[in-house]
Design a protein around this motif. Sequence first.
Motif, PDB file in Angstrom:
ATOM      1  N   GLY A 135       0.765  -1.172  -0.005  1.00  0.00           N
ATOM      2  CA  GLY A 135       0.075  -0.089   0.067  1.00  0.00           C
ATOM      3  C   GLY A 135       0.815   1.269  -0.054  1.00  0.00           C
ATOM      4  N   THR A 136       1.940   1.366   0.698  1.00  0.00           N
ATOM      5  CA  THR A 136       2.677   2.315   0.763  1.00  0.00           C
ATOM      6  C   THR A 136       3.450   2.678  -0.521  1.00  0.00           C
ATOM      7  N   ASP A 137       3.993   1.469  -0.945  1.00  0.00           N
ATOM      8  CA  ASP A 137       4.899   1.864  -2.156  1.00  0.00           C
ATOM      9  C   ASP A 137       3.847   2.287  -3.481  1.00  0.00           C
ATOM     10  N   ARG A 138       2.496   2.003  -3.321  1.00  0.00           N
ATOM     11  CA  ARG A 138       1.482   2.433  -4.281  1.00  0.00           C
ATOM     12  C   ARG A 138       0.841   3.874  -4.019  1.00  0.00           C
ATOM     13  N   ASP A 192      -3.747   5.808   2.940  1.00  0.00           N
ATOM     14  CA  ASP A 192      -5.106   5.475   3.962  1.00  0.00           C
ATOM     15  C   ASP A 192      -5.318   3.883   3.926  1.00  0.00           C
ATOM     16  N   LYS A 193      -5.040   3.159   2.919  1.00  0.00           N
ATOM     17  CA  LYS A 193      -5.023   1.963   3.173  1.00  0.00           C
ATOM     18  C   LYS A 193      -4.008   1.162   3.862  1.00  0.00           C
ATOM     19  N   ALA A 194      -2.786   1.686   3.826  1.00  0.00           N
ATOM     20  CA  ALA A 194      -1.715   1.177   4.737  1.00  0.00           C
ATOM     21  C   ALA A 194      -1.973   1.575   6.236  1.00  0.00           C
ATOM     22  N   PRO A 213      12.679   1.252   8.705  1.00  0.00           N
ATOM     23  CA  PRO A 213      12.316   2.426   9.843  1.00  0.00           C
ATOM     24  C   PRO A 213      10.714   2.904   9.457  1.00  0.00           C
ATOM     25  N   ALA A 214      10.404   3.015   8.356  1.00  0.00           N
ATOM     26  CA  ALA A 214       9.174   3.881   8.149  1.00  0.00           C
ATOM     27  C   ALA A 214       8.013   2.698   8.625  1.00  0.00           C
ATOM     28  N   LEU A 215       7.977   1.589   8.246  1.00  0.00           N
ATOM     29  CA  LEU A 215       7.288   0.655   8.758  1.00  0.00           C
ATOM     30  C   LEU A 215       7.015   0.607  10.138  1.00  0.00           C
ATOM     31  N   ARG A 216       8.206   0.503  10.678  1.00  0.00           N
ATOM     32  CA  ARG A 216       8.477   0.396  12.301  1.00  0.00           C
ATOM     33  C   ARG A 216       7.557   1.681  12.949  1.00  0.00           C
ATOM     34  N   GLU A 217       7.768   2.834  12.231  1.00  0.00           N
ATOM     35  CA  GLU A 217       7.075   4.038  13.079  1.00  0.00           C
ATOM     36  C   GLU A 217       5.702   3.826  12.627  1.00  0.00           C
ATOM     37  N   ALA A 218       5.252   3.226  11.732  1.00  0.00           N
ATOM     38  CA  ALA A 218       3.902   3.337  11.282  1.00  0.00           C
ATOM     39  C   ALA A 218       3.171   2.349  12.511  1.00  0.00           C
ATOM     40  N   PHE A 219       3.745   1.096  12.473  1.00  0.00           N
ATOM     41  CA  PHE A 219       3.164   0.079  13.567  1.00  0.00           C
ATOM     42  C   PHE A 219       3.376   0.591  14.819  1.00  0.00           C
ATOM     43  N   LEU A 220       4.789   0.889  15.412  1.00  0.00           N
ATOM     44  CA  LEU A 220       5.004   0.866  16.740  1.00  0.00           C
ATOM     45  C   LEU A 220       4.358   2.330  17.352  1.00  0.00           C
TER      46      LEU A 220
END
Length: 252
Positions: A188-191, A195-197, A242-249
């Motif tokens: 979702g982020t790559d696209r 909002d979906k991410a 890092p970006a994924l960790r920030e989004a989830f954590l």
Amino acid sequence: MIRLRRDELPPETAAHLTTYTEQIAQAAAPDRKTRAADLWGNTTVRRRVRDELLATLAGMAPGHERCMYCGDGQGTDIDHFEPKSLAPLRTFDWLNHLLACSYCNSNQKRNHFPRSDKDGSPLLLDPTLQDPLSHLRLVLPLCMYKGLTDQGEACIAVFGLNERAVLVEGRRTAYGTAKQSVELWRIGTDRGQHDKAAEVVRVAWNRPLADVLVGMFHQSDHPAAALLFDGEEETLDLLRDPALREAFLSRV
């Protein structure tokens, strides 16, 4: 079991708890256990405090009002961390209340409250005071817990965290869906579908057994992560992003 933040009670409810604690304290020491049980079971007393206690605990709980011990069952019971039969003065102590499913509360924990032989300190973990990650490690390929401390071992035993097949199998499913979640977030982020991410993150944390997701992120940062995720290098790379960790954590 994951680290939780304890919220404040509404002032009126907190005042009621103080009043009932004072009433128990006024009873002679041998009578306090009976007095506490009578007050807790009193219809008027429960009407004044139960709904707000449950609502506040539900807001603190993982997922959709999941049990603070197993993380799987719906939290329906107000559990006294230190049982009221052992500590009647803590019956109405807000810091002594946790949300539990009926199975953990009535079938597993009951009045069990093991203490250390060394100093008498409680061996069970209160996730609003301690970080379970310091005491429990989820072995991801097996989806079973390993105790890192005496407290971790006590929690595994008292709550049957490894003996209840439904929990172990549930963690296996949760592990699979958690891996799918981080993959969907990346797609979702790559696209540019942010909002979906964001929705992927919200749904991931609202599933039962959020301890699996917590364990994945924690172990991906471990020095031995390459061994812990052997054969799952793609998942490990995602968890380290890092970006994924920030989004989830940021939601923890």
